[in-house]
Design an enzyme around this catalytic site. Sequence first.
Site, PDB file in Angstrom:
ATOM      1  N   CYS A 120       0.867  -1.182   0.000  1.00 26.71           N
ATOM      2  CA  CYS A 120       0.000   0.000   0.000  1.00 26.71           C
ATOM      3  C   CYS A 120       0.898   1.225   0.000  1.00 26.71           C
ATOM      4  CB  CYS A 120      -0.912   0.007   1.225  1.00 26.71           C
ATOM      5  SG  CYS A 120      -2.266   1.198   1.065  1.00 26.71           S
ATOM      6  N   CYS A 122      -0.109   4.252   1.605  1.00 23.29           N
ATOM      7  CA  CYS A 122      -0.530   5.282   2.571  1.00 23.29           C
ATOM      8  C   CYS A 122       0.531   5.587   3.629  1.00 23.29           C
ATOM      9  CB  CYS A 122      -1.861   4.930   3.219  1.00 23.29           C
ATOM     10  SG  CYS A 122      -1.832   3.447   4.217  1.00 23.29           S
ATOM     11  N   CYS A 130      -3.909   6.151  -0.120  1.00 23.47           N
ATOM     12  CA  CYS A 130      -3.336   4.862  -0.532  1.00 23.47           C
ATOM     13  C   CYS A 130      -2.910   4.849  -1.997  1.00 23.47           C
ATOM     14  CB  CYS A 130      -4.340   3.742  -0.274  1.00 23.47           C
ATOM     15  SG  CYS A 130      -4.843   3.655   1.455  1.00 23.47           S
ATOM     16  N   LYS A 195     -12.287  -4.835   1.828  1.00 19.82           N
ATOM     17  CA  LYS A 195     -11.776  -3.972   2.889  1.00 19.82           C
ATOM     18  C   LYS A 195     -12.712  -2.789   3.027  1.00 19.82           C
ATOM     19  CE  LYS A 195      -7.733  -1.280   4.216  1.00 19.82           C
ATOM     20  NZ  LYS A 195      -6.314  -1.008   3.931  1.00 19.82           N
ATOM     21  N   ARG A 205      -3.647   3.726  12.386  1.00 23.25           N
ATOM     22  CA  ARG A 205      -3.189   4.949  11.721  1.00 23.25           C
ATOM     23  C   ARG A 205      -2.237   5.730  12.612  1.00 23.25           C
ATOM     24  NH1 ARG A 205      -8.717   6.294   8.271  1.00 23.25           N
ATOM     25  NH2 ARG A 205      -8.653   4.296   7.169  1.00 23.25           N
ATOM     26  N   ARG A 217     -11.161   7.673   3.174  1.00 23.92           N
ATOM     27  CA  ARG A 217     -10.851   6.629   2.194  1.00 23.92           C
ATOM     28  C   ARG A 217     -12.107   6.038   1.542  1.00 23.92           C
ATOM     29  NH1 ARG A 217      -5.648   6.607   3.733  1.00 23.92           N
ATOM     30  NH2 ARG A 217      -4.887   5.559   5.622  1.00 23.92           N
ATOM     31  N   LYS A 248     -11.803  -7.578   5.943  1.00 28.42           N
ATOM     32  CA  LYS A 248     -11.264  -6.680   6.964  1.00 28.42           C
ATOM     33  C   LYS A 248     -12.197  -5.514   7.202  1.00 28.42           C
ATOM     34  CE  LYS A 248      -7.331  -3.643   7.435  1.00 28.42           C
ATOM     35  NZ  LYS A 248      -6.241  -3.024   6.755  1.00 28.42           N
ATOM     36  N   SER A 274      -6.779  -3.215  14.362  1.00 26.85           N
ATOM     37  CA  SER A 274      -6.261  -2.491  15.521  1.00 26.85           C
ATOM     38  C   SER A 274      -7.346  -2.052  16.502  1.00 26.85           C
ATOM     39  CB  SER A 274      -5.455  -1.277  15.044  1.00 26.85           C
ATOM     40  OG  SER A 274      -6.254  -0.438  14.222  1.00 26.85           O
ATOM     41  N   TYR A 313      -3.247  -9.031  16.173  1.00 23.40           N
ATOM     42  CA  TYR A 313      -2.269  -8.562  17.166  1.00 23.40           C
ATOM     43  C   TYR A 313      -2.257  -9.469  18.390  1.00 23.40           C
ATOM     44  CZ  TYR A 313      -2.738  -4.702  13.994  1.00 23.40           C
ATOM     45  OH  TYR A 313      -2.768  -3.969  12.832  1.00 23.40           O
TER      46      TYR A 313
END
Length: 325
Positions: A120, A122, A130, A195, A205, A217, A248, A274, A313
């Site tokens: 990507c 971004c 992006c 996405k 971010r 976005r 996602k 996240s 994560y």
Amino acid sequence: MVFPEYRPRRLRKNSAFRALIRETELSPAQFVYPLFVIPGKNKREEISSMPGVFRVTVDQLEKEGKDCLELGVNSVILFGIPETKDGVGSGAHAKNGIIQTAIRELKRKVPKLLVITDVCLCEYTDHGHCGCLIGDTVDNDSTLEILAKTALSHAEAGADMVAPSDMMDGRVAEIRAVLDENNFESIPIMSYSVKYASAFYGPFRDAADCTPQFGDRRSYQMDPANSREALREATLDVDEGADILIVKPAVAYLDIISRLRDEFDLPIAAYHVSGEYAMIKAAAQNGWIDGDKVMEETLLSIKRAGADIIITYFAKDMARILKNR
Ligand code: PBG
């Protein structure tokens, strides 16, 4: 058969019965652990909105990679935070860019680890979008060439698989063609096919320093209200040569994972993002929920919905619990 002939509780009587009929298992080999790589030396910075997740310099990657392997987590996905950014994200495909350096380091020091790269722009553009801009619009077709160049630079550095997350139309075909032309026909593409334009990416971010400097976005990521459109996106990526499909975020989109599972026979990955991680961590830190139990229940729900692979994560935390069980 109805009660009292049929009593579902018979098979819930003890843990052996429960294990005997369990339909879904979590496997660390199917987790992918995200790693954030920053410039500099000997640094490990905790991300404030993602307790327990660190941004690390290249010299720390060997330890990170070995920790994962030891827990049975064989795969990582890399995100890079470059020293400098520009309008067209040149740092994304620089030969000695942050990610290219990170890939070489990991493949040299921890060769068994599967290294996946996020493709990507971004993190590399000064405007935080992006793709490349024409005026205030993210231009699709001029971005494709840069994305393909980026994917190629990752493959050249030794990446095992590339994962385009930009949501430009046609990028899977473009990346596939450029990889094939350069003898990387054996490198698979795990596409972020579905996405959504999600507020659950907030902490990422901060971590990757990639908040758009203007606008949002929504002209390239999907509208959270749509589900049939997810099938169209996935169909396009399959036709363009994707090997694995990503949905996602994960938990707010379990219905989408389930629909894709029914409609496609490719492996499906879900990205537990996240914000989804941060919410569980925050509530647990406040003592409002049992963090470990909610983590496991959440990851199980993603598997149950039909995902084979979970990018999370929590990969190491969950693997540790499974290992000690
Ligand atoms: C890059 C990218 C993002 C995430 C993964 N790749 C951010 C975004 O699209 O805004 C989000 C991951 C997360 O929130 O954990 N495009």
